[in-house]
Design a protein around this motif. Structure first.
Motif, mmCIF file in Angstrom:
data_model
loop_
_atom_site.group_PDB
_atom_site.id
_atom_site.type_symbol
_atom_site.label_atom_id
_atom_site.label_comp_id
_atom_site.label_asym_id
_atom_site.label_seq_id
_atom_site.Cartn_x
_atom_site.Cartn_y
_atom_site.Cartn_z
ATOM 1 N N ARG A 186 0.815 -1.208 0.000
ATOM 2 C CA ARG A 186 0.000 0.000 0.000
ATOM 3 C C ARG A 186 0.853 1.264 0.000
ATOM 4 O O ARG A 186 0.480 2.282 -0.590
ATOM 5 C CB ARG A 186 -0.921 0.009 1.229
ATOM 6 N N THR A 187 2.005 1.187 0.651
ATOM 7 C CA THR A 187 2.862 2.369 0.724
ATOM 8 C C THR A 187 3.320 2.830 -0.660
ATOM 9 O O THR A 187 3.558 4.021 -0.874
ATOM 10 C CB THR A 187 4.087 2.093 1.611
ATOM 11 N N GLU A 188 3.446 1.894 -1.599
ATOM 12 C CA GLU A 188 3.835 2.281 -2.960
ATOM 13 C C GLU A 188 2.752 3.127 -3.616
ATOM 14 O O GLU A 188 3.041 3.998 -4.444
ATOM 15 C CB GLU A 188 4.128 1.034 -3.802
ATOM 16 N N GLY A 189 1.513 2.877 -3.253
ATOM 17 C CA GLY A 189 0.426 3.703 -3.766
ATOM 18 C C GLY A 189 0.510 5.119 -3.249
ATOM 19 O O GLY A 189 0.276 6.086 -3.983
ATOM 20 N N HIS A 190 0.865 5.265 -1.968
ATOM 21 C CA HIS A 190 1.033 6.610 -1.405
ATOM 22 C C HIS A 190 2.180 7.338 -2.093
ATOM 23 O O HIS A 190 2.074 8.534 -2.397
ATOM 24 C CB HIS A 190 1.288 6.519 0.099
ATOM 25 N N ALA A 191 3.269 6.621 -2.341
ATOM 26 C CA ALA A 191 4.415 7.244 -3.011
ATOM 27 C C ALA A 191 4.040 7.701 -4.413
ATOM 28 O O ALA A 191 4.409 8.803 -4.847
ATOM 29 C CB ALA A 191 5.586 6.264 -3.062
ATOM 30 N N ALA A 192 3.284 6.876 -5.126
ATOM 31 C CA ALA A 192 2.872 7.231 -6.488
ATOM 32 C C ALA A 192 1.924 8.424 -6.486
ATOM 33 O O ALA A 192 1.840 9.163 -7.475
ATOM 34 C CB ALA A 192 2.216 6.024 -7.162
ATOM 35 N N GLY A 193 1.222 8.631 -5.378
ATOM 36 C CA GLY A 193 0.288 9.749 -5.287
ATOM 37 C C GLY A 193 0.960 11.106 -5.292
ATOM 38 O O GLY A 193 0.297 12.127 -5.555
ATOM 39 N N GLU A 194 2.261 11.153 -5.026
ATOM 40 C CA GLU A 194 2.951 12.441 -5.030
ATOM 41 C C GLU A 194 2.918 13.072 -6.416
ATOM 42 O O GLU A 194 2.729 14.285 -6.561
ATOM 43 C CB GLU A 194 4.403 12.289 -4.569
ATOM 44 N N THR A 195 3.118 12.267 -7.447
ATOM 45 C CA THR A 195 3.074 12.792 -8.809
ATOM 46 C C THR A 195 1.712 13.388 -9.114
ATOM 47 O O THR A 195 1.608 14.458 -9.729
ATOM 48 C CB THR A 195 3.414 11.683 -9.827
ATOM 49 N N ALA A 196 0.664 12.702 -8.673
ATOM 50 C CA ALA A 196 -0.696 13.206 -8.882
ATOM 51 C C ALA A 196 -0.907 14.527 -8.155
ATOM 52 O O ALA A 196 -1.496 15.470 -8.707
ATOM 53 C CB ALA A 196 -1.707 12.169 -8.402
ATOM 54 N N PRO A 232 0.052 0.187 11.927
ATOM 55 C CA PRO A 232 1.113 1.081 12.408
ATOM 56 C C PRO A 232 2.219 1.346 11.391
ATOM 57 O O PRO A 232 2.711 2.467 11.287
ATOM 58 C CB PRO A 232 1.654 0.354 13.648
ATOM 59 N N ASP A 233 2.599 0.328 10.626
ATOM 60 C CA ASP A 233 3.661 0.520 9.637
ATOM 61 C C ASP A 233 3.238 1.521 8.568
ATOM 62 O O ASP A 233 4.050 2.342 8.113
ATOM 63 C CB ASP A 233 4.027 -0.812 8.977
ATOM 64 N N LEU A 290 3.397 7.103 6.363
ATOM 65 C CA LEU A 290 2.722 8.341 5.971
ATOM 66 C C LEU A 290 3.291 9.548 6.703
ATOM 67 O O LEU A 290 3.423 10.630 6.113
ATOM 68 C CB LEU A 290 1.214 8.219 6.221
ATOM 69 N N MET A 291 3.637 9.369 7.978
ATOM 70 C CA MET A 291 4.245 10.477 8.713
ATOM 71 C C MET A 291 5.586 10.857 8.083
ATOM 72 O O MET A 291 5.863 12.038 7.839
ATOM 73 C CB MET A 291 4.462 10.094 10.181
ATOM 74 N N HIS A 292 6.404 9.872 7.790
ATOM 75 C CA HIS A 292 7.713 10.139 7.182
ATOM 76 C C HIS A 292 7.544 10.696 5.773
ATOM 77 O O HIS A 292 8.254 11.634 5.376
ATOM 78 C CB HIS A 292 8.552 8.864 7.146
ATOM 79 N N PHE A 293 6.595 10.139 5.028
ATOM 80 C CA PHE A 293 6.381 10.577 3.653
ATOM 81 C C PHE A 293 5.960 12.039 3.606
ATOM 82 O O PHE A 293 6.477 12.827 2.795
ATOM 83 C CB PHE A 293 5.316 9.698 2.988
ATOM 84 N N ASN A 294 5.035 12.428 4.460
ATOM 85 C CA ASN A 294 4.574 13.806 4.464
ATOM 86 C C ASN A 294 5.678 14.766 4.898
ATOM 87 O O ASN A 294 5.810 15.869 4.359
ATOM 88 C CB ASN A 294 3.343 13.950 5.360
ATOM 89 N N GLU A 295 6.491 14.336 5.864
ATOM 90 C CA GLU A 295 7.625 15.152 6.273
ATOM 91 C C GLU A 295 8.610 15.323 5.116
ATOM 92 O O GLU A 295 9.061 16.442 4.815
ATOM 93 C CB GLU A 295 8.336 14.503 7.465
ATOM 94 N N ASP A 296 8.926 14.239 4.449
ATOM 95 C CA ASP A 296 9.874 14.269 3.337
ATOM 96 C C ASP A 296 9.334 15.091 2.174
ATOM 97 O O ASP A 296 10.074 15.849 1.528
ATOM 98 C CB ASP A 296 10.159 12.837 2.883
#
Length: 246
Positions: free
Chosen positions: A36-46, A76-77, A82-88
């Motif tokens: 699922r985390t790969e989906g969140h990462a791909a959402g940045e481009t969108a 939790p993972d 998501l916390m790290h992704f949003n910070e980054d």
């Protein structure tokens, strides 16, 4: 410039405020056999392409539902990611947003669950861009529409407002961003037809557009399609058109 403006959209009727529920990251990843985390990462481009599209249209306010008060119930993972992704994301993108004249703001609760380092990045981004006015990008983070109303009512009580003085204006003045206009258009991706506790007070008369596109596949052309749909509608705010009688 005029020649670059998207075809089929009236530049005189572009919504001032567009809000978006970015949904479908998990399903996008699952269909590809990915975490699922790969989906969140791909959402940045969108997200970035949507911001660029909003700037091209001249949209003044853009609000994105980034993390809800209910999202803490996820594994939790995933929450940690998501916390790290949003910070980054803030660290990597805020300078570019600043250069484009975008003011960054956040809406939501700053409670103990949000890591302090994330709060620091949020505050740094707000301070860096606070004088920008080309567009205000609000990230709804640890946000819930009911929570916002509860917080507004708590503030009313703390302010000692008498019951007979409580009206819509008094409540609105205590929302997270009272100066923010109500959304003209709310877009939800992934084919779901729900509000999901997003801007419950503010979207009383918003136009809703639901897209079947999963968020990681969403691009500015989908935003343009939603705006074109918005422009085909007639907003009456509970009134009637006398010439039509309805």
């Amino acid at each position: 410039m005029a020649e670059e403006f998207p075809e089929g959209i009236d530049p005189r009727r572009v919504p001032a405020h567009v809000a978006c529920v970015m949904d479908g990251n998990g399903r996008w990843a699952a269909r590809r056999g990915l975490p699922r985390t790969e989906g969140h990462a791909a959402g940045e481009t969108a997200l970035w392409d949507t911001v660029e599209g909003a700037l091209a249209l001249g949209i003044r306010w853009l609000t994105m539902f980034a993390f809800s008060t209910e999202n803490w119930r996820r594994p939790p993972d995933e929450v940690r990611y998501l916390m790290h992704f949003n910070e980054d994301l803030l660290v990597r993108r805020r300078d570019e947003l600043h250069e484009k004249g975008v003011r960054i703001r956040f809406a939501g609760r700053r409670d103990w669950r949000v890591p302090r380092r994330v709060l620091r990045r949020m505050d740094e981004s707000v301070a860096l861009t606070e004088k920008n006015r080309r567009m205000t990008l609000t990230m709804a983070f640890n946000y819930g529409g009911r929570a916002e109303i509860v917080d507004a009512v708590r503030q009313l009580v703390a302010d000692g407002v008498r019951p007979e003085r409580v009206d819509e204006r008094a409540i609105r003045a205590r929302l997270y961003h009272p100066d923010q206009p109500d959304p003209d258009l709310v877009i939800r991706t992934s084919g779901e037809y729900r509000i999901s506790n997003f801007l419950l007070w503010q979207l009383a008369y918003s136009e809703l557009v639901f897209s079947d596109v999963l968020w990681p596949d969403f691009r500015r052309q989908h935003l343009y399609q939603a705006v074109a749909e918005y422009q085909r509608r007639e907003r009456r705010y509970g009134g009637v058109r006398v010439d039509r009688g309805a």
